[in-house]
Motif scaffolding. Structure first.
Motif, PDB file in Angstrom:
ATOM      1  N   ASN A 148      43.013  27.783  29.804  1.00  0.00           N
ATOM      2  CA  ASN A 148      42.965  28.721  28.680  1.00  0.00           C
ATOM      3  C   ASN A 148      42.229  30.000  29.034  1.00  0.00           C
ATOM      4  N   TYR A 149      42.432  30.443  30.255  1.00  0.00           N
ATOM      5  CA  TYR A 149      41.847  31.706  30.692  1.00  0.00           C
ATOM      6  C   TYR A 149      42.901  32.467  31.482  1.00  0.00           C
ATOM      7  N   PRO A 150      42.786  33.782  31.520  1.00  0.00           N
ATOM      8  CA  PRO A 150      43.791  34.559  32.250  1.00  0.00           C
ATOM      9  C   PRO A 150      43.684  34.348  33.757  1.00  0.00           C
ATOM     10  N   MET A 151      44.824  34.411  34.423  1.00  0.00           N
ATOM     11  CA  MET A 151      44.882  34.296  35.874  1.00  0.00           C
ATOM     12  C   MET A 151      45.427  35.598  36.444  1.00  0.00           C
ATOM     13  N   ILE A 152      44.810  36.047  37.513  1.00  0.00           N
ATOM     14  CA  ILE A 152      45.240  37.260  38.216  1.00  0.00           C
ATOM     15  C   ILE A 152      45.807  36.844  39.563  1.00  0.00           C
ATOM     16  N   GLY A 153      46.986  37.332  39.880  1.00  0.00           N
ATOM     17  CA  GLY A 153      47.589  37.073  41.183  1.00  0.00           C
ATOM     18  C   GLY A 153      47.065  38.060  42.212  1.00  0.00           C
ATOM     19  N   ASP A 154      46.620  37.547  43.333  1.00  0.00           N
ATOM     20  CA  ASP A 154      46.099  38.378  44.426  1.00  0.00           C
ATOM     21  C   ASP A 154      46.834  38.010  45.717  1.00  0.00           C
ATOM     22  N   SER A 155      48.163  37.987  45.638  1.00  0.00           N
ATOM     23  CA  SER A 155      48.938  37.509  46.782  1.00  0.00           C
ATOM     24  C   SER A 155      48.817  38.419  48.003  1.00  0.00           C
ATOM     25  N   ASP A 156      48.365  39.657  47.804  1.00  0.00           N
ATOM     26  CA  ASP A 156      48.120  40.522  48.973  1.00  0.00           C
ATOM     27  C   ASP A 156      46.704  40.347  49.521  1.00  0.00           C
ATOM     28  N   LEU A 157      45.893  39.504  48.854  1.00  0.00           N
ATOM     29  CA  LEU A 157      44.540  39.122  49.268  1.00  0.00           C
ATOM     30  C   LEU A 157      43.516  40.257  49.216  1.00  0.00           C
ATOM     31  N   LYS A 158      43.836  41.356  48.567  1.00  0.00           N
ATOM     32  CA  LYS A 158      42.903  42.498  48.524  1.00  0.00           C
ATOM     33  C   LYS A 158      41.589  42.141  47.843  1.00  0.00           C
ATOM     34  N   VAL A 159      41.669  41.485  46.694  1.00  0.00           N
ATOM     35  CA  VAL A 159      40.441  41.141  45.959  1.00  0.00           C
ATOM     36  C   VAL A 159      39.668  40.060  46.702  1.00  0.00           C
ATOM     37  N   ALA A 160      40.369  39.034  47.197  1.00  0.00           N
ATOM     38  CA  ALA A 160      39.703  37.954  47.931  1.00  0.00           C
ATOM     39  C   ALA A 160      38.951  38.499  49.145  1.00  0.00           C
ATOM     40  N   LYS A 161      39.545  39.457  49.829  1.00  0.00           N
ATOM     41  CA  LYS A 161      38.872  40.051  50.995  1.00  0.00           C
ATOM     42  C   LYS A 161      37.725  40.964  50.562  1.00  0.00           C
ATOM     43  N   LEU A 162      37.906  41.680  49.469  1.00  0.00           N
ATOM     44  CA  LEU A 162      36.858  42.561  48.957  1.00  0.00           C
ATOM     45  C   LEU A 162      35.583  41.789  48.664  1.00  0.00           C
ATOM     46  N   TYR A 163      35.722  40.581  48.130  1.00  0.00           N
ATOM     47  CA  TYR A 163      34.563  39.741  47.803  1.00  0.00           C
ATOM     48  C   TYR A 163      34.203  38.768  48.931  1.00  0.00           C
ATOM     49  N   ASN A 164      34.763  38.990  50.094  1.00  0.00           N
ATOM     50  CA  ASN A 164      34.478  38.150  51.270  1.00  0.00           C
ATOM     51  C   ASN A 164      34.800  36.684  51.055  1.00  0.00           C
ATOM     52  N   MET A 165      35.833  36.410  50.277  1.00  0.00           N
ATOM     53  CA  MET A 165      36.271  35.029  50.096  1.00  0.00           C
ATOM     54  C   MET A 165      37.210  34.618  51.222  1.00  0.00           C
ATOM     55  N   LEU A 166      37.805  35.593  51.871  1.00  0.00           N
ATOM     56  CA  LEU A 166      38.682  35.347  53.014  1.00  0.00           C
ATOM     57  C   LEU A 166      38.307  36.302  54.130  1.00  0.00           C
TER      58      LEU A 166
END
Length: 151
Positions: free
Chosen positions: A27-45
């Protein structure tokens, strides 16, 4: 909000799987980050991660929970391994604590839950504490001044 390194259309299938197998709705919004920009920005990848070519080891680092405050600063990071589900009760407990401690000069002890006693922050002098808590406090140690949770 949830961030997924998968395409947006996979979120609906995942949410349906959760509802079907766990009896709980996402019951929360999901954001698609298939280009990995956000994940890389936060050092998750790692920077060298390639969209669409992730391994299970790469996915593990994406399983982070970030709590961001109104000041847009990260207040908490929880990292879960692939084999461990997230504890939403703990995330909500942390948010309650962060909101309380931002508004009042208190700290929450280990395993604190909303409505339980808190500790007057060490940065608050006894004189200022007497003004804020005229009824006094319990003091099992000189550095530990316990009061009911402020409202």
């Amino acid at each position: 909000v949830g961030l997924s390194a998968d395409p947006v259309d996979s979120h609906t299938r995942w949410a349906n799987d959760i509802r079907e197998t766990q009896g709980a709705a996402v019951n929360y919004p999901m954001i698609g980050d298939s280009d990995l920009k956000v994940a890389k920005l936060y050092n998750m990848l790692p920077a060298e991660a390639v969209p669409g070519h992730r391994t299970p080891a790469d996915n593990q680092t994406v399983r982070n929970v970030f709590v961001v405050g109104p000041d847009k600063k990260i207040k908490l990071v929880l990292v879960y391994p692939m084999t461990t589900g997230r504890n939403f009760d703990e995330v909500l407990r942390v948010i309650d604590s962060l909101q309380l401690t931002a508004k009042h000069k208190v700290a929450t002890p280990a395993n604190w839950k909303h409505g339980q006693d808190v500790i007057i922050a060490g940065s608050v002098s006894d004189d200022d504490a007497k003004k804020a808590y005229p009824g006094g406090w319990k003091e099992p140690k000189p550095y530990m001044r316990i009061v009911p949770q402020p409202r």
